[in-house]
Structure formats: C-alpha cells, structure tokens
Design an enzyme around this catalytic site. Structure first.
Site, short mmCIF file in Angstrom:
data_model
loop_
_atom_site.label_atom_id
_atom_site.label_comp_id
_atom_site.label_asym_id
_atom_site.label_seq_id
_atom_site.Cartn_x
_atom_site.Cartn_y
_atom_site.Cartn_z
N GLU A 1 -1.44 -75.89 101.21
CA GLU A 1 -0.11 -75.72 101.48
C GLU A 1 0.37 -74.32 101.55
OE1 GLU A 1 0.75 -79.32 98.18
OE2 GLU A 1 2.08 -77.52 98.27
N CYS B 1 4.32 -67.93 101.30
CA CYS B 1 3.56 -68.30 100.02
C CYS B 1 2.21 -68.91 100.51
CB CYS B 1 4.40 -69.18 99.06
SG CYS B 1 3.59 -69.63 97.51
N CYS C 1 -7.31 -76.35 92.11
CA CYS C 1 -7.37 -75.29 91.31
C CYS C 1 -8.03 -75.80 89.92
CB CYS C 1 -5.90 -74.88 90.87
SG CYS C 1 -5.81 -73.49 89.75
N CYS D 1 -3.29 -75.79 84.44
CA CYS D 1 -1.93 -75.71 83.89
C CYS D 1 -1.22 -76.81 83.57
CB CYS D 1 -1.19 -74.61 84.64
SG CYS D 1 -2.04 -73.15 84.61
N CYS E 1 1.55 -78.04 86.15
CA CYS E 1 1.38 -77.72 87.91
C CYS E 1 0.63 -78.74 88.48
CB CYS E 1 0.33 -76.52 88.04
SG CYS E 1 0.07 -75.91 89.56
N CYS F 1 4.21 -76.03 94.04
CA CYS F 1 2.82 -75.96 94.26
C CYS F 1 2.09 -77.18 94.10
CB CYS F 1 2.12 -75.04 93.25
SG CYS F 1 2.51 -73.50 93.11
#
Ligand code: SAH
Length: 351
Positions: free
Chosen positions: A93, A106, A113, A117, A120, A333
C-alpha cells in the site's frame, strides 16, 4: 540468466554492469537519468541510445513496474490510497496525502511485517518478504505519474518495519537522493521504526539528514511489551539510550509517535510518565488518534488526545496531534493489503 533489477542499482553498480557487458561506462549516467529524472521505464523509449544498446539493455535488465490493483480516493480530503500489485503477485500500500505545503507520500518497505504490534493491521496479515529498493522507489515514481503531482515529503510509515529491511532501505535512500538522479534532500524524508535498537546505532553512524520517528506508544515497559512485542527484545531504557546517541551523532531532533488508545495508554498518569521519560531530550511528540482496525477493539476519544497533548505541553513536552486523513478510505496501515490477502485466500479455498 536472471535479469538484473536496474532500478535497484546505484550509478556505480550500473557502470560496473555495463562495463562487464562491454558497454561504455558513460552510458550509465545517461540511462540513470532516463530512469530517475525523466522517469522513462521502457528501454525502447530511451531515444538517444542506439537500437543495439537498447536491445542489449532489454536482455540484461528488467524494470519491474507496479500495477494499480485498487485506488481509493477520499472525498473528505483528497487522500489517495493505492494498493499496488508487485511483479510476483504480492500487494503493498501507498498513500498520497495533500497538505497545504504540498504532497506527502507514505510508502511501504516490506510485504507484511514481523513486528506484531497489537493495534496494527499490517501485523494481522503476516510477513511475506522484504521490498527491493526499486519497489520502494517505484511507489513514489508511479504514484507521482498516476496522480500528476510531485511529492515534497516522503514518510516510511506504510506496511513493514524499515529497519528490519535495513540494507534495501539504505539503498533506496541513496537512490532517492542521488544528485545524478532524483536528487531529493533527505531532510524531506521521515523514517519510522518500532525500535530495533542495533539498527538505530547503525543508522546514526551514517549521519543522514532524515527525521527519525520512533513508535513509542507507551512510556511503561510492561504496557509497551503488551502492545509492541519488540519491547521484549529492546526495552524502553535501551531504546532511549539509542535515541540519545542518535541525536548526539546526527544533531537531528527525533519524533516520538504515540497512538493514544482509550484504557491502554491515555491516562493522566501515562502522560506524566511520558513527559518524565522524554524530559531533556531534543524531540517532538506526535500524538495519533488510533485508527480503527476491524479485528481490534481499540478506540480514541478525540478529547482524550487533546487533553493528553495539553498535559504534555504543561510539562514542557512539545506535542502535536496528527491530522486524521482519508478516514473514509481505510488509510490505516495494512488494511487494504489484509483485505486483498483475505480475498486471495478465499478464492484459493473456493477453487
Ligand atoms: N514499522 C514502522 C513503520 C510503520 S507503522 C513503525 O512501527 O514505526 C507507522 C506508524 O503507524 C507507527 O507509528 C505505527 O505504530 C502506527 N500505527 C500502526 N497502526 C496504527 C493504528 N491502527 N492507529 C494508529 N497508528 C497506527
């Protein structure tokens, strides 16, 4: 033989490959400018090169473009969110945002990932692979072309942990700022990390002019470990020590990001603890109302963020509240990629 990803090569590497292939060294600069200045991504259109050379380039190199899989435009604030498909079918993205001083973009640095977290969406869809320098760069080049704008700021805050893909990110920064190419000052770049401490020390040695942003989200070790597993490897005191070193080495102020989450890190006590932690450090705090992720129950009361900022201010800590952009298009995100990955899985299960 596998073709070489030309957009991931810096100028000296490009020169070396050309010379190895019996071509003249000076051609490298010409080709580099076609790619990074004129943004022509087709060797056949590089009209000041001979037809034979263009053929050779097609044999040796590939230019991996991104495909717009989905594009969402906010009707509130002109934010545009791209879901790009990479040449191997994975998705990332990219978000283009309009501010009164210009456009900011961004970009993602990994497919997924590993950091996990809690708040997220990127963590939910899992990790697949690192992005190559060209794939980070092309998010900028192709978005600029698609939207017909020139961006004046770049934030490495999309999907992925930039310092977990350190070498490729450093290479990307070199390409972005190369005087013979795109020539962007790294003062216009922000790199956000969840706090991979050894890499912060490594980055400090490079003395880059970028803004380092640290996703802190709590000044309390046990709370931070709950919401950010990376804190179990590098706790707050180690992280702050690295930050102080970074500021000393680079002379640059650090930004601490803090997503204010009701009942998690938003109390007066939390604000006081944060103020105590950051006192005397050359920094700025960016408060973020948490973006709703459908798998999680986290929320932020707007007034809670304002009160938090006020309390920090009273204790001498400079804090601003980040504007929420693209709230109607799932700009947080990893949400689009997660949906696309879900869709792919469903289709796989159906067939
Ligand atoms: N991995 C890097 C960069 C990507 S995330 C990092 O952790 O910094 C960019 C920023 O958005 C980080 O500060 C991250 O903690 C924050 N973020 C992620 N999900 C969020 C959410 N749902 N609401 C608010 N901020 C979020």
């Amino acid at each position: 033989m596998e073709k070489i990803d030309i957009l991931s090569l810096d100028l000296s590497e490009l020169e070396a490959v050309l010379v190895e292939n019996g071509e003249k060294k000076f051609r490298a600069k010409q080709i580099f400018q076609w790619l990074h200045v004129k943004r022509v991504f087709d060797f056949d259109k590089m009209t000041d090169l001979s037809i034979q050379l263009r053929q050779r380039l097609n044999e040796i190199f590939c230019i991996n473009g991104l495909f717009v899989q989905k594009k969402l435009e906010s009707s509130i604030d002109n934010t545009v969110k791209y879901l790009y498909r990479l040449s191997d079918g994975n998705f990332v993205e990219t978000v283009l945002m309009e501010y009164n001083y210009g456009y900011s973009i961004c970009v993602s640095t990994q497919v997924g990932c590993k950091m996990g977290c809690r708040f997220c969406a990127s963590a939910i869809a899992g990790f697949v692979r690192d992005l190559r320098p060209s794939e980070i760069l092309m998010q900028i080049y192709q978005t600029e072309q698609d939207a017909g704008v020139k961006v004046s700021g770049i934030v490495l805050m999309g999907i992925g942990e930039p310092l977990d893909n350190y070498d490729n990110v450093i290479k990307f920064l070199g390409l972005l700022s190369d005087k013979n190419g795109n020539d962007m000052s790294l003062r216009h770049v922000s790199l956000s990390t969840c706090g991979i401490v050894p890499k912060i020390y490594e980055l400090a040695e490079r003395k880059l002019q970028l803004t380092l942003c640290i996703s802190l989200h709590s000044a309390d070790n046990s709370r931070r470990s709950e919401i950010m597993p990376v804190n179990r490897a590098y706790d707050i005191s180690e992280l702050l020590k690295a930050c102080r070193y970074y500021i000393d080495k680079t002379g640059r102020r650090i930004t601490f990001e803090y997503a204010v989450i009701d009942n998690v890190n938003s109390s007066d006590k939390d604000a006081d603890k944060l103020a105590d932690l950051l006192r005397g450090i050359n920094c700025h705090v960016n408060l973020i109302p948490v973006n709703k992720v459908k798998e999680r129950n986290y929320t932020t009361a707007r007034s809670g963020v304002a009160d938090f900022a006020k309390r920090l201010g009273k204790r001498g800590i400079n804090a601003t509240v980040r504007r929420t952009l693209g709230s109607d298009i799932e700009a947080a995100c990893g949400q689009l990629r997660r949906d696309a990955a879900d869709q792919k899985r469903k289709e796989g299960a159906d067939s």
